[in-house]
Design a protein around this motif. Sequence first.
Motif, PDB file in Angstrom:
ATOM      1  N   ASP A 162       0.900  -1.159   0.000  1.00 34.95           N
ATOM      2  CA  ASP A 162       0.000   0.000   0.000  1.00 34.95           C
ATOM      3  C   ASP A 162       0.933   1.202   0.000  1.00 34.95           C
ATOM      4  O   ASP A 162       1.437   1.604   1.049  1.00 34.95           O
ATOM      5  CB  ASP A 162      -0.892  -0.015   1.247  1.00 34.95           C
ATOM      6  CG  ASP A 162      -1.901   1.129   1.252  1.00 34.95           C
ATOM      7  OD1 ASP A 162      -1.812   2.015   0.374  1.00 34.95           O
ATOM      8  OD2 ASP A 162      -2.773   1.145   2.136  1.00 34.95           O
ATOM      9  N   ASP A 194      -0.651   4.826   2.271  1.00 33.77           N
ATOM     10  CA  ASP A 194      -1.810   4.564   3.111  1.00 33.77           C
ATOM     11  C   ASP A 194      -2.313   5.870   3.722  1.00 33.77           C
ATOM     12  O   ASP A 194      -1.528   6.682   4.212  1.00 33.77           O
ATOM     13  CB  ASP A 194      -1.424   3.590   4.229  1.00 33.77           C
ATOM     14  CG  ASP A 194      -2.563   3.332   5.187  1.00 33.77           C
ATOM     15  OD1 ASP A 194      -3.552   2.699   4.763  1.00 33.77           O
ATOM     16  OD2 ASP A 194      -2.471   3.780   6.344  1.00 33.77           O
ATOM     17  N   THR A 227       3.230   3.957   4.551  1.00 32.27           N
ATOM     18  CA  THR A 227       3.421   2.893   3.568  1.00 32.27           C
ATOM     19  C   THR A 227       3.358   1.555   4.297  1.00 32.27           C
ATOM     20  O   THR A 227       3.941   1.416   5.379  1.00 32.27           O
ATOM     21  CB  THR A 227       4.784   3.034   2.865  1.00 32.27           C
ATOM     22  OG1 THR A 227       4.825   4.262   2.125  1.00 32.27           O
ATOM     23  CG2 THR A 227       5.041   1.867   1.913  1.00 32.27           C
ATOM     24  N   ILE A 228       2.652   0.580   3.720  1.00 30.57           N
ATOM     25  CA  ILE A 228       2.532  -0.758   4.322  1.00 30.57           C
ATOM     26  C   ILE A 228       3.075  -1.787   3.340  1.00 30.57           C
ATOM     27  O   ILE A 228       2.732  -1.752   2.154  1.00 30.57           O
ATOM     28  CB  ILE A 228       1.062  -1.098   4.643  1.00 30.57           C
ATOM     29  CG1 ILE A 228       0.432  -0.020   5.532  1.00 30.57           C
ATOM     30  CG2 ILE A 228       0.976  -2.471   5.323  1.00 30.57           C
ATOM     31  CD1 ILE A 228      -1.066  -0.200   5.732  1.00 30.57           C
ATOM     32  N   TYR A 263       5.563  -1.297   8.293  1.00 29.64           N
ATOM     33  CA  TYR A 263       4.960  -0.060   7.792  1.00 29.64           C
ATOM     34  C   TYR A 263       5.827   1.122   8.167  1.00 29.64           C
ATOM     35  O   TYR A 263       6.623   1.081   9.110  1.00 29.64           O
ATOM     36  CB  TYR A 263       3.533   0.119   8.323  1.00 29.64           C
ATOM     37  CG  TYR A 263       3.414   0.287   9.824  1.00 29.64           C
ATOM     38  CD1 TYR A 263       3.605   1.528  10.434  1.00 29.64           C
ATOM     39  CD2 TYR A 263       3.091  -0.793  10.639  1.00 29.64           C
ATOM     40  CE1 TYR A 263       3.484   1.687  11.799  1.00 29.64           C
ATOM     41  CE2 TYR A 263       2.965  -0.653  12.005  1.00 29.64           C
ATOM     42  CZ  TYR A 263       3.168   0.598  12.582  1.00 29.64           C
ATOM     43  OH  TYR A 263       3.067   0.751  13.954  1.00 29.64           O
ATOM     44  N   VAL A 298      -1.970   3.226   9.256  1.00 34.72           N
ATOM     45  CA  VAL A 298      -0.636   3.206   9.863  1.00 34.72           C
ATOM     46  C   VAL A 298      -0.605   3.999  11.165  1.00 34.72           C
ATOM     47  O   VAL A 298      -0.015   3.570  12.160  1.00 34.72           O
ATOM     48  CB  VAL A 298       0.441   3.742   8.888  1.00 34.72           C
ATOM     49  CG1 VAL A 298       0.689   2.778   7.762  1.00 34.72           C
ATOM     50  CG2 VAL A 298       0.082   5.127   8.367  1.00 34.72           C
ATOM     51  N   GLU A 303      -3.395  -4.555   3.581  1.00 32.80           N
ATOM     52  CA  GLU A 303      -3.494  -3.846   4.851  1.00 32.80           C
ATOM     53  C   GLU A 303      -3.711  -4.792   6.031  1.00 32.80           C
ATOM     54  O   GLU A 303      -2.943  -4.770   7.003  1.00 32.80           O
ATOM     55  CB  GLU A 303      -4.657  -2.843   4.782  1.00 32.80           C
ATOM     56  CG  GLU A 303      -4.435  -1.763   3.729  1.00 32.80           C
ATOM     57  CD  GLU A 303      -5.714  -1.011   3.386  1.00 32.80           C
ATOM     58  OE1 GLU A 303      -5.654   0.238   3.324  1.00 32.80           O
ATOM     59  OE2 GLU A 303      -6.763  -1.652   3.171  1.00 32.80           O
ATOM     60  N   MET A 341      -0.812  -5.985   8.946  1.00 33.41           N
ATOM     61  CA  MET A 341      -1.016  -5.443  10.288  1.00 33.41           C
ATOM     62  C   MET A 341      -1.276  -6.563  11.293  1.00 33.41           C
ATOM     63  O   MET A 341      -0.810  -6.503  12.441  1.00 33.41           O
ATOM     64  CB  MET A 341      -2.169  -4.445  10.286  1.00 33.41           C
ATOM     65  CG  MET A 341      -1.831  -3.125   9.606  1.00 33.41           C
ATOM     66  SD  MET A 341      -0.330  -2.352  10.287  1.00 33.41           S
ATOM     67  CE  MET A 341      -0.424  -0.738   9.525  1.00 33.41           C
TER      68      MET A 341
END
Length: 289
Positions: A95, A98, A111-112, A132, A207, A238, A242
């Motif tokens: 991502d 984000d 950013t992920i 991230y 994030v 995402e 996470m």
Amino acid sequence: MSEQLAPTDDDIDRIVDDVFETVADATPELRRSIRGRRGETDDENPSGDRQLEADQQFDRLLVDRLGRLDGVGTYASEERDDPVDCGEGVSLTVDPLDGSSNLKSNNLVGTIVGVYDGELPASGRNLIGAGYVVYGPTTTMVQARGDAAVEYEVVDGERRPLRPVDLPDDPTVFGFGGGDDEWVSAFERYAQEIRSELKLRYGGALVGDVNQVLRYGGVFAYPTLESREEGKLRLQFEANPMAYILRAAGGAATDGDRSILDVSAEELHQRTPLYVGNKELLRRLPDEL
């Protein structure tokens, strides 16, 4: 098409570290690229969100940097319909920017990145690394590998370790997305309980919201909505990364029924509800979700 790597491959640690070292090295250029690129384009990403010029620029910069790494086979972006074939090796989900809608109000973005051992779409159990970046007053990175998560400050593209990331036992904050007029009744009841116990901290970028939970303890959710039963966040880009990070930090993540890492991956841009944070807070989620 990327070639699957065995989890015991001696090169896995190097590849994962190379990915996040490359992301860190790119952060000065990424931050600079926001300037003058906060406006919308006429394009939409595969999820139907209007793309900003910065979304597209972040994606271009990251595919160029990450796609050239030895051991990276596939680069998949939230901003692209299909993955980019880079050779043989691990699959990356990115991502790039984000929370890009926060650019209009000059709030947090990030950013992920997820690193999968296998072809996409993939189960969260195929993750071998995730991390991230938060572009805040300072640039920080949280990186997880296996059962350990570490926070870094990124200075001039170089990672400087700050601390091991362990979710505090005494939770403090919560953040819930989607708008309470769209929440299903079961989640609304849960939200009322949490509001009486914890402090609201919600910034509109995954994030930033997860970063606060990792620092202070608590719960973040983007739940099932009346108008969107499948949720809003993307599983591959995402939710899975996470969830991997929260697990490494001693927390948990669920879709309301099972661990996010156990959700079956059917489509690259598949959506899911997401609830992350301290395990005891997630155990209190109602069964009706």
